[in-house]
Design a protein around this motif. Structure first.
Motif, PDB file in Angstrom:
ATOM      1  N   LEU A 123       0.827  -1.211   0.000  1.00  0.00           N
ATOM      2  CA  LEU A 123       0.000   0.000   0.000  1.00  0.00           C
ATOM      3  C   LEU A 123       0.859   1.258   0.000  1.00  0.00           C
ATOM      4  O   LEU A 123       0.517   2.259  -0.649  1.00  0.00           O
ATOM      5  CB  LEU A 123      -0.932  -0.009   1.210  1.00  0.00           C
ATOM      6  N   PHE A 124       1.973   1.214   0.715  1.00  0.00           N
ATOM      7  CA  PHE A 124       2.870   2.376   0.733  1.00  0.00           C
ATOM      8  C   PHE A 124       3.480   2.625  -0.649  1.00  0.00           C
ATOM      9  O   PHE A 124       3.551   3.769  -1.105  1.00  0.00           O
ATOM     10  CB  PHE A 124       3.964   2.157   1.774  1.00  0.00           C
ATOM     11  N   LEU A 125       3.900   1.558  -1.316  1.00  0.00           N
ATOM     12  CA  LEU A 125       4.472   1.710  -2.656  1.00  0.00           C
ATOM     13  C   LEU A 125       3.428   2.224  -3.645  1.00  0.00           C
ATOM     14  O   LEU A 125       3.733   3.037  -4.525  1.00  0.00           O
ATOM     15  CB  LEU A 125       5.051   0.375  -3.132  1.00  0.00           C
ATOM     16  N   LEU A 126       2.196   1.754  -3.514  1.00  0.00           N
ATOM     17  CA  LEU A 126       1.140   2.256  -4.393  1.00  0.00           C
ATOM     18  C   LEU A 126       0.864   3.735  -4.153  1.00  0.00           C
ATOM     19  O   LEU A 126       0.459   4.454  -5.062  1.00  0.00           O
ATOM     20  CB  LEU A 126      -0.145   1.448  -4.178  1.00  0.00           C
ATOM     21  N   ALA A 127       1.081   4.183  -2.927  1.00  0.00           N
ATOM     22  CA  ALA A 127       0.798   5.577  -2.598  1.00  0.00           C
ATOM     23  C   ALA A 127       1.892   6.530  -3.066  1.00  0.00           C
ATOM     24  O   ALA A 127       1.610   7.687  -3.398  1.00  0.00           O
ATOM     25  CB  ALA A 127       0.579   5.731  -1.094  1.00  0.00           C
ATOM     26  N   VAL A 128       3.145   6.080  -3.094  1.00  0.00           N
ATOM     27  CA  VAL A 128       4.254   6.996  -3.393  1.00  0.00           C
ATOM     28  C   VAL A 128       4.813   6.832  -4.804  1.00  0.00           C
ATOM     29  O   VAL A 128       5.678   7.624  -5.206  1.00  0.00           O
ATOM     30  CB  VAL A 128       5.402   6.795  -2.372  1.00  0.00           C
ATOM     31  N   THR A 129       4.363   5.839  -5.563  1.00  0.00           N
ATOM     32  CA  THR A 129       4.850   5.658  -6.930  1.00  0.00           C
ATOM     33  C   THR A 129       3.795   6.107  -7.925  1.00  0.00           C
ATOM     34  O   THR A 129       2.588   5.937  -7.686  1.00  0.00           O
ATOM     35  CB  THR A 129       5.216   4.192  -7.191  1.00  0.00           C
ATOM     36  N   PRO A 130       4.200   6.678  -9.070  1.00  0.00           N
ATOM     37  CA  PRO A 130       3.223   7.224 -10.009  1.00  0.00           C
ATOM     38  C   PRO A 130       2.448   6.177 -10.783  1.00  0.00           C
ATOM     39  O   PRO A 130       1.273   6.379 -11.108  1.00  0.00           O
ATOM     40  CB  PRO A 130       4.076   8.077 -10.963  1.00  0.00           C
ATOM     41  N   GLY A 131       3.085   5.050 -11.124  1.00  0.00           N
ATOM     42  CA  GLY A 131       2.394   4.066 -11.951  1.00  0.00           C
ATOM     43  C   GLY A 131       2.342   4.502 -13.409  1.00  0.00           C
ATOM     44  O   GLY A 131       3.088   5.379 -13.843  1.00  0.00           O
ATOM     45  N   LEU A 132       1.433   3.886 -14.178  1.00  0.00           N
ATOM     46  CA  LEU A 132       1.272   4.176 -15.610  1.00  0.00           C
ATOM     47  C   LEU A 132       2.621   4.119 -16.333  1.00  0.00           C
ATOM     48  O   LEU A 132       3.029   5.052 -17.021  1.00  0.00           O
ATOM     49  CB  LEU A 132       0.624   5.550 -15.816  1.00  0.00           C
ATOM     50  N   ARG A 133       3.317   3.003 -16.184  1.00  0.00           N
ATOM     51  CA  ARG A 133       4.637   2.861 -16.775  1.00  0.00           C
ATOM     52  C   ARG A 133       4.569   2.775 -18.304  1.00  0.00           C
ATOM     53  O   ARG A 133       5.574   3.003 -18.974  1.00  0.00           O
ATOM     54  CB  ARG A 133       5.314   1.602 -16.213  1.00  0.00           C
ATOM     55  N   ARG A 134       3.422   2.423 -18.852  1.00  0.00           N
ATOM     56  CA  ARG A 134       3.308   2.309 -20.307  1.00  0.00           C
ATOM     57  C   ARG A 134       3.095   3.658 -20.990  1.00  0.00           C
ATOM     58  O   ARG A 134       3.152   3.737 -22.214  1.00  0.00           O
ATOM     59  CB  ARG A 134       2.143   1.386 -20.673  1.00  0.00           C
ATOM     60  N   LEU A 135       2.855   4.707 -20.205  1.00  0.00           N
ATOM     61  CA  LEU A 135       2.584   6.013 -20.786  1.00  0.00           C
ATOM     62  C   LEU A 135       3.810   6.899 -20.608  1.00  0.00           C
ATOM     63  O   LEU A 135       4.215   7.209 -19.484  1.00  0.00           O
ATOM     64  CB  LEU A 135       1.370   6.651 -20.113  1.00  0.00           C
ATOM     65  N   LEU A 136       4.392   7.316 -21.725  1.00  0.00           N
ATOM     66  CA  LEU A 136       5.591   8.155 -21.703  1.00  0.00           C
ATOM     67  C   LEU A 136       5.196   9.611 -21.880  1.00  0.00           C
ATOM     68  O   LEU A 136       4.491   9.955 -22.844  1.00  0.00           O
ATOM     69  CB  LEU A 136       6.545   7.737 -22.829  1.00  0.00           C
ATOM     70  N   PRO A 137       5.601  10.516 -20.986  1.00  0.00           N
ATOM     71  CA  PRO A 137       5.256  11.940 -21.138  1.00  0.00           C
ATOM     72  C   PRO A 137       5.969  12.550 -22.329  1.00  0.00           C
ATOM     73  O   PRO A 137       7.132  12.254 -22.614  1.00  0.00           O
ATOM     74  CB  PRO A 137       5.725  12.563 -19.815  1.00  0.00           C
ATOM     75  N   MET A 138       5.265  13.417 -23.039  1.00  0.00           N
ATOM     76  CA  MET A 138       5.793  14.081 -24.223  1.00  0.00           C
ATOM     77  C   MET A 138       6.133  15.528 -23.914  1.00  0.00           C
ATOM     78  O   MET A 138       5.637  16.128 -22.947  1.00  0.00           O
ATOM     79  CB  MET A 138       4.776  14.004 -25.369  1.00  0.00           C
ATOM     80  N   ARG A 139       6.995  16.103 -24.760  1.00  0.00           N
ATOM     81  CA  ARG A 139       7.412  17.478 -24.570  1.00  0.00           C
ATOM     82  C   ARG A 139       6.276  18.437 -24.910  1.00  0.00           C
ATOM     83  O   ARG A 139       5.349  18.108 -25.635  1.00  0.00           O
ATOM     84  CB  ARG A 139       8.620  17.781 -25.466  1.00  0.00           C
ATOM     85  N   GLN A 140       6.402  19.640 -24.364  1.00  0.00           N
ATOM     86  CA  GLN A 140       5.449  20.701 -24.639  1.00  0.00           C
ATOM     87  C   GLN A 140       6.151  21.789 -25.447  1.00  0.00           C
ATOM     88  O   GLN A 140       7.110  22.395 -24.963  1.00  0.00           O
ATOM     89  CB  GLN A 140       4.891  21.288 -23.344  1.00  0.00           C
TER      90      GLN A 140
END
Length: 232
Positions: A123-140
């Motif tokens: 539960l602690f790891l789920l709370a402090v990690t962002p997740g969504l490892r398959r989604l890569l942020p793109m530049r603006q």
């Protein structure tokens, strides 16, 4: 938002038409034409520190909420029953007896403590990690008003399909596989003609430019491997 409504789907029109053509150099290292302007949008310094998308984690939150509500409701019902003059439930008497009689070094006490610690750590790891490892942020890109209100992300599988499409267009490549990670892009190809070093150099140049045109915040490193197809 996880996707820009103006961003087109991954396909042949995502990148400029000249991207599929390699520009091999004498030593096989990727190169750029100095007469061609770099079409990559300008990047602000703040975009380099852009963080990943955070998952809402509805399923774990719903399971914890339901389990907590059920346990609290059952315990509250038992307490109210005792206050009303009824006897406590048998499971609560048994639990109190076991906790009072078993020593701390008992096997079941240790197992229960380990399980509780493991659940708490999850539960602690789920709370402090962002997740969504398959989604890569793109530049603006710079110079667009209100750009901070919209964030774009690219799915790793979609990025892999785009890069694989560029890889199979290289002369001599029979088949290709591209795995896109958060920090690395690994491309493996089979070449049925041409020299392997020439094919590898062309793939390195083509995929290097393709990775740049994906517009990711963190530029992943590229690894290319080329081999002959198996005989028979």
């Amino acid at each position: 938002m996880n996707a820009n409504p103006r961003r087109r789907s991954a396909g042949d029109n995502d990148l400029p038409p000249g991207l599929g053509k390699a520009d091999p150099s004498a030593d096989g290292i990727r190169g750029k034409n100095p007469t061609t302007a770099d079409p990559t949008p300008a990047i602000e310094a703040s975009d380099r520190g852009m963080r990943r998308f955070w998952s809402t984690r509805r399923v774990p939150a719903a399971l914890v909420a339901l389990l907590s509500a059920a346990t609290t409701g059952l315990l509250l019902y038992d307490v109210v029953s005792v206050r009303a003059g009824r006897s406590a439930m048998r499971w609560r008497w048994r639990l109190v007896e076991e906790l009072a009689s078993r020593p701390l070094d008992d096997v079941w006490m240790i197992v229960g403590a380990v399980v509780a610690m493991a659940l708490g750590l999850c539960l602690f790891l789920l709370a402090v990690t962002p997740g969504l490892r398959r989604l890569l942020p793109m530049r603006q890109p710079a110079g667009i008003p209100g750009k901070r209100e919209v964030r774009a992300g690219l799915d790793r599988r979609a990025a892999g399909l785009v890069l694989r499409d560029r890889a199979v267009r290289v002369a001599g490549v029979q088949s290709a596989q591209v795995a896109v990670g958060r920090r690395k892009v690994k491309a493996r190809a089979r070449a049925h003609f041409r020299d392997l070093e020439e094919v590898r150099a062309d793939m390195d140049a083509t995929l290097g430019e393709a990775v740049t045109f994906l517009g990711l915040v963190r530029q992943p490193t590229l690894t290319v491997r080329v081999r002959r197809p198996k005989k028979g």
